[in-house]
Scaffold this motif. Sequence first.
Motif, mmCIF file in Angstrom:
data_model
loop_
_atom_site.group_PDB
_atom_site.id
_atom_site.type_symbol
_atom_site.label_atom_id
_atom_site.label_comp_id
_atom_site.label_asym_id
_atom_site.label_seq_id
_atom_site.Cartn_x
_atom_site.Cartn_y
_atom_site.Cartn_z
ATOM 1 N N ARG A 117 0.843 -1.210 0.000
ATOM 2 C CA ARG A 117 0.000 0.000 0.000
ATOM 3 C C ARG A 117 0.875 1.257 0.000
ATOM 4 N NH1 ARG A 117 -5.410 -1.048 0.688
ATOM 5 N NH2 ARG A 117 -6.046 -2.809 1.978
ATOM 6 N N SER A 120 2.275 1.693 -3.395
ATOM 7 C CA SER A 120 1.256 2.110 -4.368
ATOM 8 C C SER A 120 0.843 3.564 -4.177
ATOM 9 C CB SER A 120 0.026 1.199 -4.301
ATOM 10 O OG SER A 120 -0.737 1.458 -3.146
ATOM 11 N N ASN A 121 0.994 4.093 -2.962
ATOM 12 C CA ASN A 121 0.705 5.514 -2.753
ATOM 13 C C ASN A 121 1.639 6.381 -3.590
ATOM 14 O OD1 ASN A 121 -1.366 5.045 -0.956
ATOM 15 N ND2 ASN A 121 -0.065 5.211 0.857
ATOM 16 N N LEU A 128 -0.239 -0.960 -7.390
ATOM 17 C CA LEU A 128 -1.610 -1.252 -6.975
ATOM 18 C C LEU A 128 -2.045 -2.670 -7.363
ATOM 19 C CD1 LEU A 128 -3.743 0.066 -5.277
ATOM 20 C CD2 LEU A 128 -4.729 1.072 -7.344
ATOM 21 N N VAL A 131 -0.995 -4.822 -4.587
ATOM 22 C CA VAL A 131 -1.920 -4.680 -3.451
ATOM 23 C C VAL A 131 -3.107 -5.611 -3.667
ATOM 24 C CG1 VAL A 131 -3.526 -3.113 -2.269
ATOM 25 C CG2 VAL A 131 -1.237 -2.312 -2.897
ATOM 26 N N HIS A 161 -9.762 -2.813 -7.402
ATOM 27 C CA HIS A 161 -8.474 -2.404 -7.972
ATOM 28 C C HIS A 161 -8.245 -3.046 -9.336
ATOM 29 C CE1 HIS A 161 -7.497 -0.284 -4.383
ATOM 30 N NE2 HIS A 161 -7.234 -1.357 -3.642
#
Length: 196
Positions: A117, A120-121, A128, A131, A161
């Motif tokens: 996470r 992916s930020n 993502l 994730v 996602h």
Amino acid sequence: IVADSGRRDEAEKLFKEALITNRKLAGANPSVYLPDVANTLTNLGALIVADNGRRDEAEKLFKEALAAYRELTKANPAVYLPDVAMTLHNLGVLVAANSSRRDEAEKLYQEALTIRRELSNANPTVYLPDVAYTLGALGYSYLNWGQPWKAIPYLQEACEHLTSFSKHAPQVFDEKLAIIKQQLQLAKSKNKLVIV
């Protein structure tokens, strides 16, 4: 060679030979060769894990790879943190197969999920999907452990996602999305039957 199941023994022999060489090189110059040791451990573990009778051996290889990646992350987290997360995920999948080790599997998945996470930020296009894969694996594990109510939110988020990625690259994501959707439907149907 690895893709040819009839030549798995040959592939294993080559990985083991490479591991011996990489260990020697890493002994003299770890900053250069420790990544090769970790990568070879990971590949060898992935090859061995397919043999159910050797899951303990695969787990040891993954744990050694994880320790190496953690060490490498101290100096260069941007490069090696994704490998830490991948190895945690792989260990989670391996450990989750033993229902008596649920707590351990959950911790491995949750740590992988936290790292993925965070990655992916900073770069959602790249991380993502990872994730989503960890969400899906954890959800599937809960389903296998007879806890569909825990599986549902993880599988739902994984579907969300992957749905967005599937629109742009269906050949890459459609199959995985279909599997997770099936698991979600199964979790929902089983959850209706569970008396909590």
